[in-house]
Design a protein around this motif. Structure first.
Motif, PDB file in Angstrom:
ATOM      1  N   GLU A  12       4.334   1.761  -1.648  1.00  0.00           N
ATOM      2  CA  GLU A  12       2.965   1.699  -1.117  1.00  0.00           C
ATOM      3  C   GLU A  12       2.673   2.978  -0.345  1.00  0.00           C
ATOM      4  OE1 GLU A  12       2.010  -1.831   1.147  1.00  0.00           O
ATOM      5  OE2 GLU A  12       0.546  -0.734   2.352  1.00  0.00           O
ATOM      6  N   THR A  13       1.462   3.468  -0.474  1.00  0.00           N
ATOM      7  CA  THR A  13       1.007   4.577   0.368  1.00  0.00           C
ATOM      8  C   THR A  13      -0.355   4.200   0.942  1.00  0.00           C
ATOM      9  OG1 THR A  13      -0.167   5.790  -1.380  1.00  0.00           O
ATOM     10  CG2 THR A  13       2.189   6.253  -1.103  1.00  0.00           C
ATOM     11  N   SER A  22       0.787   6.913   5.585  1.00  0.00           N
ATOM     12  CA  SER A  22       2.008   6.131   5.725  1.00  0.00           C
ATOM     13  C   SER A  22       2.560   5.821   4.345  1.00  0.00           C
ATOM     14  CB  SER A  22       1.746   4.840   6.510  1.00  0.00           C
ATOM     15  OG  SER A  22       0.701   4.097   5.923  1.00  0.00           O
ATOM     16  N   ARG A  24       5.530   3.362   2.392  1.00  0.00           N
ATOM     17  CA  ARG A  24       6.537   2.302   2.426  1.00  0.00           C
ATOM     18  C   ARG A  24       7.511   2.523   1.288  1.00  0.00           C
ATOM     19  NH1 ARG A  24       5.416  -2.056   5.591  1.00  0.00           N
ATOM     20  NH2 ARG A  24       6.345  -3.583   4.195  1.00  0.00           N
ATOM     21  N   GLU A  26      11.172   1.191  -0.647  1.00  0.00           N
ATOM     22  CA  GLU A  26      12.189   0.168  -0.878  1.00  0.00           C
ATOM     23  C   GLU A  26      13.541   0.858  -0.955  1.00  0.00           C
ATOM     24  OE1 GLU A  26      12.202  -3.634  -3.667  1.00  0.00           O
ATOM     25  OE2 GLU A  26      12.458  -1.778  -4.797  1.00  0.00           O
ATOM     26  N   SER A  59       8.521   1.395  11.026  1.00  0.00           N
ATOM     27  CA  SER A  59       9.060   0.042  10.864  1.00  0.00           C
ATOM     28  C   SER A  59      10.315  -0.109  11.717  1.00  0.00           C
ATOM     29  CB  SER A  59       9.383  -0.226   9.397  1.00  0.00           C
ATOM     30  OG  SER A  59      10.296   0.740   8.900  1.00  0.00           O
ATOM     31  N   VAL A  66      12.852  -2.726   3.120  1.00  0.00           N
ATOM     32  CA  VAL A  66      11.629  -1.934   3.066  1.00  0.00           C
ATOM     33  C   VAL A  66      11.442  -1.228   4.399  1.00  0.00           C
ATOM     34  CG1 VAL A  66       9.123  -1.959   2.811  1.00  0.00           C
ATOM     35  CG2 VAL A  66      10.538  -3.462   1.389  1.00  0.00           C
ATOM     36  N   GLU A  68       9.156   2.020   6.566  1.00  0.00           N
ATOM     37  CA  GLU A  68       7.849   2.671   6.561  1.00  0.00           C
ATOM     38  C   GLU A  68       7.906   3.961   7.362  1.00  0.00           C
ATOM     39  OE1 GLU A  68       4.479   0.113   7.328  1.00  0.00           O
ATOM     40  OE2 GLU A  68       3.481   1.704   8.478  1.00  0.00           O
TER      41      GLU A  68
END
Length: 245
Positions: A12-13, A22, A24, A26, A59, A66, A68
């Motif tokens: 994810e961005t 930001s 994310r 894995e 995070s 996950v 961040e």
């Protein structure tokens, strides 16, 4: 446990500001991190050239695979322009970490003699590890013991702005400092953080707050030196800095 390099896949961005976003990732086998820690990120070009940079974790927490990051683009930088502009969901990176044991906050594990209110002071992208601490405070039900001072050039430059505003609504005492331009309804002054600003925004010395300051080197040195002059115990002022003044 730091270990070696681990593969990390972008899942994810999210655009945070015109120059930051930001990301994310894995990370299989990730064993968790404390609020305030960072990771090294390694990129490898098709010709084998590698570049490594450190980025704070937004995070925190155990076990999740996950993590961040939030990256602010450095003009003429070698890694941040790629992470801000070009990286896509599904891309593979490598990370090493979590790193750092001093600039961390564990709300449920602080020694009794070190407990007390927490003061967060961020300059620009220095907000990233402090957002992890806000998240930890929310999870621990400790938002009323946390204050944040966030200095940015303008409202548009505030990384995690929506989350910081939400945290304020949830009980974190948030003070904003705008160094170049403020919102139209802003009733305060515009300028850099000074002694009066810190005296007004930071927990009083007699409360013995644990203070975390993160941002560009010049900002951090100025804020930390001023806090000590105001009477804060240097032992309780923890700093994390990055390039630029």
């Amino acid at each position: 446990m730091v270990g070696g390099w681990r593969p990390a896949r972008v899942i994810e961005t999210r655009t945070q500001t015109p120059s930051a976003r930001s990301i994310r990732l894995e990370v299989p086998g990730w064993t968790g991190s404390d609020a305030g820690q960072h990771v090294d990120v390694r990129l490898t070009a098709e010709d084998g050239y590698q570049a490594v940079r450190s980025y704070s974790l937004g995070s925190y927490g155990p076990s999740t695979e996950v993590i961040e990051l939030a990256v602010d683009e450095v003009p003429d930088g070698e890694v941040s322009p790629y992470l801000v502009r070009d990286v896509r969901i599904g891309d593979e990176l490598e990370v090493k970490g979590p790193l750092g044991q001093f600039f961390v906050w564990r709300p449920d594990q602080e020694l009794p003699e070190r407990r007390g209110p927490v003061q967060l002071i961020a300059g620009g992208s220095g907000v990233v590890p402090l957002v992890a601490m806000i998240r930890a405070a929310q999870d621990a039900g400790a938002v009323e013991s946390v204050r944040m001072l966030y200095s940015v050039r303008s409202p548009e430059d505030a990384i995690y702005r929506d989350e910081v505003v939400s945290a304020a609504a949830a009980g974190v005492d948030v003070r904003w400092v705008y160094t170049r331009s403020a919102p139209p309804d802003w009733e305060g002054t515009v300028g850099r953080v000074d002694a009066d600003t810190l005296r007004d925004a930071v927990w009083p010395v007699e409360r013995e707050p644990l203070v975390f300051v993160c941002g560009p080197t010049g900002f951090v040195e100025h804020a930390a030196d001023t806090l000590v002059r105001l009477g804060h115990d240097p032992v309780r002022v923890r700093t994390e800095r990055f390039g630029g003044r």
